[in-house]
Design a protein around this motif. Structure first.
Motif, PDB file in Angstrom:
ATOM      1  N   LYS A  39       0.840  -1.195   0.000  1.00  0.00           N
ATOM      2  CA  LYS A  39       0.000   0.000   0.000  1.00  0.00           C
ATOM      3  C   LYS A  39       0.878   1.249   0.000  1.00  0.00           C
ATOM      4  O   LYS A  39       1.889   1.309   0.690  1.00  0.00           O
ATOM      5  CB  LYS A  39      -0.915  -0.011   1.219  1.00  0.00           C
ATOM      6  CG  LYS A  39      -1.864  -1.203   1.154  1.00  0.00           C
ATOM      7  CD  LYS A  39      -2.829  -1.178   2.291  1.00  0.00           C
ATOM      8  CE  LYS A  39      -3.737  -2.370   2.174  1.00  0.00           C
ATOM      9  NZ  LYS A  39      -5.024  -2.254   2.669  1.00  0.00           N
ATOM     10  N   PRO A  49     -10.245   3.765   2.776  1.00  0.00           N
ATOM     11  CA  PRO A  49     -10.208   2.644   3.722  1.00  0.00           C
ATOM     12  C   PRO A  49      -9.804   3.102   5.118  1.00  0.00           C
ATOM     13  O   PRO A  49      -9.078   4.092   5.290  1.00  0.00           O
ATOM     14  CB  PRO A  49      -9.141   1.721   3.119  1.00  0.00           C
ATOM     15  CG  PRO A  49      -9.110   2.076   1.671  1.00  0.00           C
ATOM     16  CD  PRO A  49      -9.385   3.547   1.607  1.00  0.00           C
ATOM     17  N   ASP A  50     -10.266   2.359   6.122  1.00  0.00           N
ATOM     18  CA  ASP A  50     -10.037   2.749   7.516  1.00  0.00           C
ATOM     19  C   ASP A  50      -8.572   2.839   7.882  1.00  0.00           C
ATOM     20  O   ASP A  50      -8.192   3.602   8.779  1.00  0.00           O
ATOM     21  CB  ASP A  50     -10.734   1.758   8.462  1.00  0.00           C
ATOM     22  CG  ASP A  50     -12.241   1.837   8.361  1.00  0.00           C
ATOM     23  OD1 ASP A  50     -12.738   2.876   7.888  1.00  0.00           O
ATOM     24  OD2 ASP A  50     -12.908   0.862   8.751  1.00  0.00           O
ATOM     25  N   TYR A  71      -8.936   8.734  -2.549  1.00  0.00           N
ATOM     26  CA  TYR A  71      -8.370   7.379  -2.616  1.00  0.00           C
ATOM     27  C   TYR A  71      -8.543   6.813  -4.021  1.00  0.00           C
ATOM     28  O   TYR A  71      -9.605   6.961  -4.644  1.00  0.00           O
ATOM     29  CB  TYR A  71      -9.074   6.484  -1.599  1.00  0.00           C
ATOM     30  CG  TYR A  71      -8.656   5.035  -1.633  1.00  0.00           C
ATOM     31  CD1 TYR A  71      -7.374   4.659  -1.270  1.00  0.00           C
ATOM     32  CD2 TYR A  71      -9.563   4.050  -2.031  1.00  0.00           C
ATOM     33  CE1 TYR A  71      -6.987   3.320  -1.285  1.00  0.00           C
ATOM     34  CE2 TYR A  71      -9.187   2.708  -2.058  1.00  0.00           C
ATOM     35  CZ  TYR A  71      -7.902   2.349  -1.685  1.00  0.00           C
ATOM     36  OH  TYR A  71      -7.516   1.033  -1.699  1.00  0.00           O
ATOM     37  N   ALA A  78      -8.504   3.240  -5.753  1.00  0.00           N
ATOM     38  CA  ALA A  78      -8.538   1.817  -5.416  1.00  0.00           C
ATOM     39  C   ALA A  78      -7.579   1.003  -6.270  1.00  0.00           C
ATOM     40  O   ALA A  78      -6.920   0.074  -5.776  1.00  0.00           O
ATOM     41  CB  ALA A  78      -9.957   1.290  -5.563  1.00  0.00           C
ATOM     42  N   ASP A 106      -4.289   1.780  -4.935  1.00  0.00           N
ATOM     43  CA  ASP A 106      -4.271   1.669  -3.478  1.00  0.00           C
ATOM     44  C   ASP A 106      -3.447   2.813  -2.875  1.00  0.00           C
ATOM     45  O   ASP A 106      -2.556   2.608  -2.060  1.00  0.00           O
ATOM     46  CB  ASP A 106      -3.717   0.327  -3.027  1.00  0.00           C
ATOM     47  CG  ASP A 106      -4.026   0.058  -1.551  1.00  0.00           C
ATOM     48  OD1 ASP A 106      -4.940   0.723  -1.005  1.00  0.00           O
ATOM     49  OD2 ASP A 106      -3.337  -0.788  -0.948  1.00  0.00           O
TER      50      ASP A 106
END
Length: 442
Positions: A2, A144-145, A155, A157, A160
């Protein structure tokens, strides 16, 4: 693996100051999306400090196109707010910029809103260098958290990755051969913090993105509709010529502050004064910030309860708050701002702990402030003071600063107390209810 773009970590440190304040946005120069042969011949930048806590910006540009008619994409970058309520996912127009308009050669320009990546280099914010719009079909606010959930983060995806976003206003501008004029107006909400009622940053360096890397003829005008005077922070870019008033009267004090930064303090003697600065071949290497003067006045900053300050003591014993150096003089403040010669004067540090200075009630909301026999809330009350509306505040001589006699479970004093003199008696008053000042100006 990530990935998080470096802007995230940099943003955290850059805005550390803002925990006790709100940043809305700043003013900025129009820039070309790509390198251009077009040059900036003239700019007249008028900034109005409004009574409604809005900064109003009016910019007149004259550009020169040496080539045949061509269309250039121009952009305006606006930094995202911090510590202010907004949601970048719902609206890609800036929430604190209002009445955004531009005309080119006396005809309205149509703009489109977009989002762009916040840029940083060597820990510093960069404006106007890369204003390529983000593809909002790929970058979204659904983060994402495990990433920092900040209001201005987007963000991707497929990558990432997370980036921080700013707001962009894009224009398709047709430049005729020769001279072209652009008139650009907007207003934005001024930032603030516990030390200043308003802060108005303005980015000047993006002007060097045009072909001549400068503004051939530049005029800055600052109109003040607000009742509070101000200073221009970090203004070494204006050292080539002096400021002057073109409307109304006032005092202008260039000075170097305690941190070694050059500033100009502007004190208005009339309402709606206009300050002006002019230069040719202006190539700014830094930016400016217009800030209210309450940073320098404890009585105007009731949430800044400092216990020490530098004082200028003259040969005849007069005492003034020390603000900075101005040539052969010190810039000082007592009842008013002014200059006092360095010759025969000295700078001393006064502190509450050493029993120097005075204290006054911090907030009018404290109707009655109790003076106690000992530095503890359980001690006997020996006097009660209060300020009356329309009258000078109660001023107590400071005799020291001591810890509370009571301790918490870790053995730390619950609060600090000023030791004071009242009605010929010595007593103690909670420091969080009072303002300490190095000198008595009442």
């Amino acid at each position: 693996m990530k990935r998080i773009l470096s802007a995230i970590l940099l943003l955290t440190s850059a805005f550390a100051f803002a925990n006790d304040g709100v940043y809305y946005t700043s003013g900025n120069f129009l820039v070309p999306m790509r390198e251009s042969s077009i040059s900036v011949k003239k700019e007249i930048l008028t900034i109005t400090i409004g009574k409604d806590n809005l900064a109003k910006v009016d910019v007149y540009y004259e550009f020169y196109n040496p080539d045949s008619t061509k269309t250039v994409t121009m952009a305006f970058e606006a930094e995202a707010p911090y510590n202010a309520p907004y949601d970048i996912s719902k609206n890609i127009s800036h929430p604190y910029i209002y009445d955004f308009k531009a005309e080119m050669n006396d005809k309205p320009l149509t703009y489109r809103n977009t989002l762009i990546v916040s840029r940083w280099e060597n820990g510093k914010r960069i404006i106007g260098k890369d204003i390529t719009p983000l593809d909002l079909t790929k970058w979204e606010h659904n983060i994402p958290d495990e990433y920092y959930d900040m209001p201005n983060a987007l963000y991707n995806a497929s990558l990432d990755s997370v980036v921080y976003a700013d707001y962009g206003y894009m224009f398709e501008a047709t430049f005729l051969h020769g001279k072209n004029t652009v008139h650009h107006t907007y207003s934005f909400k001024m930032s603030y913090d516990v030390a200043s009622k308003y802060k108005m940053p303005y980015w000047l360096t993006p002007a060097t993105r045009w072909a001549n890397r400068r503004i051939d003829d530049f005029t800055l005008r600052i109109r003040n509709e607000n009742d509070m005077d101000y200073f221009i922070s970090g203004d070494t870019i204006f050292s080539a010529s002096p400021f002057s008033f073109t409307e109304g009267n006032g005092s202008i004090y260039p000075f170097t502050d305690k941190q070694g930064e050059h500033n100009t303090l502007v004190i208005a003697h009339d309402k709606n004064v206009v300050l002006e600065w002019h230069a040719t071949n202006f190539a700014p290497k830094s930016n400016m910030n217009i800030i209210s003067i309450d940073w320098y006045l404890p009585s105007l900053s009731p949430y800044l309860n400092t216990f020490g300050s530098e004082v200028v003591v003259t040969a005849d014993g007069s005492q003034y708050r020390y603000l900075g150096d101005s040539g052969d003089n010190y810039l000082v403040n007592a009842q008013d701002f002014g200059l006092t010669p360095k010759d025969g004067a000295r700078i001393e540090t006064f502190s509450a702990e050493d029993g120097q200075g005075i204290v006054t009630i911090k907030n009018k909301e404290y109707k009655n402030v109790r003076i106690r026999q000992k530095p503890t809330a359980n001690s006997k009350v020996i006097a009660t003071i209060k300020d009356k509306r329309g009258e000078l505040p109660v001023v107590l001589k400071c005799l020291g600063l001591v810890d509370d006699e009571e301790k918490n479970e870790w053995g730390v004093a619950k609060c600090l107390w000023f030791k004071v003199e009242v009605n010929g008696k010595t007593g103690y008053v909670r420091s969080d209810l009072m303002i300490w000042d190095a000198i008595d100006t009442y």
